[in-house]
Scaffold this motif. Structure first.
Motif, PDB file in Angstrom:
ATOM      1  N   ALA A 250       6.214   0.006   6.551  1.00  0.00           N
ATOM      2  CA  ALA A 250       5.525  -0.574   7.706  1.00  0.00           C
ATOM      3  C   ALA A 250       5.121  -2.000   7.367  1.00  0.00           C
ATOM      4  O   ALA A 250       4.630  -2.271   6.268  1.00  0.00           O
TER       5      ALA A 250
ATOM      6  N   PHE B  16       5.461   4.674   2.693  1.00  0.00           N
ATOM      7  CA  PHE B  16       4.975   6.059   2.673  1.00  0.00           C
ATOM      8  C   PHE B  16       6.074   7.038   3.060  1.00  0.00           C
ATOM      9  O   PHE B  16       7.062   6.659   3.696  1.00  0.00           O
ATOM     10  N   PRO B  17       5.887   8.309   2.714  1.00  0.00           N
ATOM     11  CA  PRO B  17       6.872   9.345   3.071  1.00  0.00           C
ATOM     12  C   PRO B  17       6.702   9.762   4.530  1.00  0.00           C
ATOM     13  O   PRO B  17       5.759   9.328   5.199  1.00  0.00           O
TER      14      PRO B  17
ATOM     15  N   GLN C 152       0.848  -1.192   0.000  1.00  0.00           N
ATOM     16  CA  GLN C 152       0.000   0.000   0.000  1.00  0.00           C
ATOM     17  C   GLN C 152       0.886   1.246   0.000  1.00  0.00           C
ATOM     18  O   GLN C 152       1.851   1.312   0.758  1.00  0.00           O
ATOM     19  N   LEU C 153       0.539   2.209  -0.825  1.00  0.00           N
ATOM     20  CA  LEU C 153       1.280   3.469  -0.880  1.00  0.00           C
ATOM     21  C   LEU C 153       0.381   4.590  -0.381  1.00  0.00           C
ATOM     22  O   LEU C 153      -0.837   4.545  -0.578  1.00  0.00           O
ATOM     23  N   PHE C 154       0.995   5.605   0.226  1.00  0.00           N
ATOM     24  CA  PHE C 154       0.198   6.720   0.740  1.00  0.00           C
ATOM     25  C   PHE C 154       0.803   8.068   0.358  1.00  0.00           C
ATOM     26  O   PHE C 154       2.002   8.176   0.093  1.00  0.00           O
ATOM     27  N   ALA C 155      -0.062   9.068   0.367  1.00  0.00           N
ATOM     28  CA  ALA C 155       0.333  10.472   0.210  1.00  0.00           C
ATOM     29  C   ALA C 155       1.147  10.663  -1.074  1.00  0.00           C
ATOM     30  O   ALA C 155       0.758  10.166  -2.129  1.00  0.00           O
ATOM     31  N   ARG C 156       2.281  11.369  -1.002  1.00  0.00           N
ATOM     32  CA  ARG C 156       2.988  11.682  -2.246  1.00  0.00           C
ATOM     33  C   ARG C 156       3.535  10.415  -2.923  1.00  0.00           C
ATOM     34  O   ARG C 156       3.670  10.385  -4.155  1.00  0.00           O
ATOM     35  N   ALA C 157       3.805   9.361  -2.157  1.00  0.00           N
ATOM     36  CA  ALA C 157       4.294   8.115  -2.758  1.00  0.00           C
ATOM     37  C   ALA C 157       3.229   7.544  -3.695  1.00  0.00           C
ATOM     38  O   ALA C 157       3.521   7.145  -4.828  1.00  0.00           O
ATOM     39  N   ARG C 158       1.979   7.531  -3.248  1.00  0.00           N
ATOM     40  CA  ARG C 158       0.905   7.029  -4.104  1.00  0.00           C
ATOM     41  C   ARG C 158       0.719   7.944  -5.313  1.00  0.00           C
ATOM     42  O   ARG C 158       0.537   7.476  -6.440  1.00  0.00           O
ATOM     43  N   ASP C 159       0.774   9.248  -5.085  1.00  0.00           N
ATOM     44  CA  ASP C 159       0.581  10.186  -6.196  1.00  0.00           C
ATOM     45  C   ASP C 159       1.671  10.023  -7.256  1.00  0.00           C
ATOM     46  O   ASP C 159       1.400  10.094  -8.451  1.00  0.00           O
TER      47      ASP C 159
ATOM     48  N   ILE D  52       1.783  -4.845   4.157  1.00  0.00           N
ATOM     49  CA  ILE D  52       2.965  -4.014   3.914  1.00  0.00           C
ATOM     50  C   ILE D  52       2.528  -2.656   3.372  1.00  0.00           C
ATOM     51  O   ILE D  52       1.647  -2.577   2.501  1.00  0.00           O
ATOM     52  N   ALA D  53       3.142  -1.598   3.891  1.00  0.00           N
ATOM     53  CA  ALA D  53       2.835  -0.264   3.397  1.00  0.00           C
ATOM     54  C   ALA D  53       4.125   0.525   3.265  1.00  0.00           C
ATOM     55  O   ALA D  53       5.115   0.241   3.965  1.00  0.00           O
TER      56      ALA D  53
END
Lengths: 153, 87, 153, 87
Positions: B60, B81-82, B12-19, B78-79
């Protein structure tokens, strides 16, 4: 300490309900901290902030913080809520309420909780600047503007 | 070359990593006995767009922060992220 | 900073109204401190506390504190209310709300305000202990019990 | 012996000080050119019940704390009270 109240919400935070949760005849002090959306940062104007979380881990880390704080200070009660989604200026992004027998404990625990939350809880904010740009806030990384303003030719 | 025992993990990616990547979750192929460090290298190779965040990305595993030495198995959550910026 | 809100009241303190007074898009942090009536002090049980003030001087000192705090920290807004009269366990005796651009300023100002209020604002509390005695709390003076329990022969 | 030029001041008492004396305000006769220190001595002489608080009593003149050296005049608002305990 009873089970800490931990919450992520897309609704405006009802900090009075939160404060009532922690009030107790066993406590002589209640400390409530609210983080709110500030208009100006280093001279740049914010229109809105958008908060995103990795929800299960964020809740787990918030609970861990509450439990660690309860080990360091004699907390009577503790409650932590983080808002998610788009927030307008002045809105509340995070609320931390603690009750303690004495006030020094409340100030110390409240300060540690917000400082540590900002370091370890997986929540991110994106600035929506008044110049039309959006920018993820990722401390320690370089300039992260992702949508430069569309300029005419 | 696919080696028997390789594993595929979902990240899973979040925030700017996903963008930057444009989607989440993403699937990453890892060698057997992979650890969090191998995952970082595989992500960087498969998604060059993550380069601006490279050294800052956090991983994570099982909803807790993981060091590069931590081994991975396919059934873990698994995730990546910045640095966080809540509050 | 707008004019600080300073108040003495015999009514329960509406800390939500107080907090709303200090919230502002210019602030990134709101700190609310509540002093509440604690049941046990060094093992002795309180039934009620009674607060008395020298009202004009108390208001004047509270205003002075707000102004001094605003000189030391960049307060966006500040509000201080002290309750008077008989308070039951768990009730709020004092509420201090400050808003500041950044949280460290709010924690520091809030802490200084309650510490200094307790040193200089002419308000006194009288303990109503569960053993039937009443006792003015006058820090630094010797035992001040004024109504020892009536004991049988 | 009453001397011309003596003055009479009204002193508000609070908390245990008022309870020990039994009333408030009280009137105190002071010599001409009296200061806060003279007031303290006159109060102690006139109200022996205040003895337990003697060295701890605070004096406010014009709604502000006053040192012993501060001169007094009859038109001022004067109060005397034990250490504060609000909050």
């Amino acid at each position: 300490m009873a089970d800490p109240h931990i919450e992520l919400t897309h609704q405006p935070i009802d900090y009075q309900a939160l404060t009532e949760r922690v009030r107790s005849p066993q406590a002589g002090a209640v400390l409530l901290f609210l983080g709110t959306v500030r208009e100006f940062t280093s001279g740049r104007q914010t229109l809105r902030l958008e908060y995103e979380a990795y929800p299960p881990m964020a809740l787990s880390k918030m609970r861990e913080l509450a439990e660690q704080a309860a080990q360091r200070w004699p907390l009577t009660e503790v409650a932590i809520v983080h808002r998610l989604g788009l927030l307008d200026l002045g809105e509340i992004s995070v609320a931390i309420a603690v009750s303690t027998p004495h006030r020094d404990q409340g100030f110390e625990a409240g300060r540690w909780l917000i400082d540590t939350l900002k370091e370890v809880v997986p929540v991110w904010k994106q600035e929506n600047w008044s110049d039309g740009t959006q920018e993820w806030v990722h401390p320690g990384t370089s300039d992260t503007a992702t949508s430069p303003p569309a300029l005419g030719p | 070359m696919k080696v028997p025992g390789d594993m595929k993990v979902s990240v899973q990616l979040f925030a700017r990593a996903r963008d930057l990547v444009g989607t989440s979750p993403v699937e990453v192929e890892l060698p057997q006995n992979a650890n969090v460090g191998s995952l970082r290298r595989a992500l960087a190779a498969q998604f060059p767009a993550l380069a601006p965040l490279g050294p800052h990305l956090l991983v994570a595993v099982g909803q807790d922060y993981a060091r590069d030495q931590q081994p991975l198995s396919p059934d873990q959550e698994i995730a990546c992220f910045p640095p966080v910026s809540g509050g």
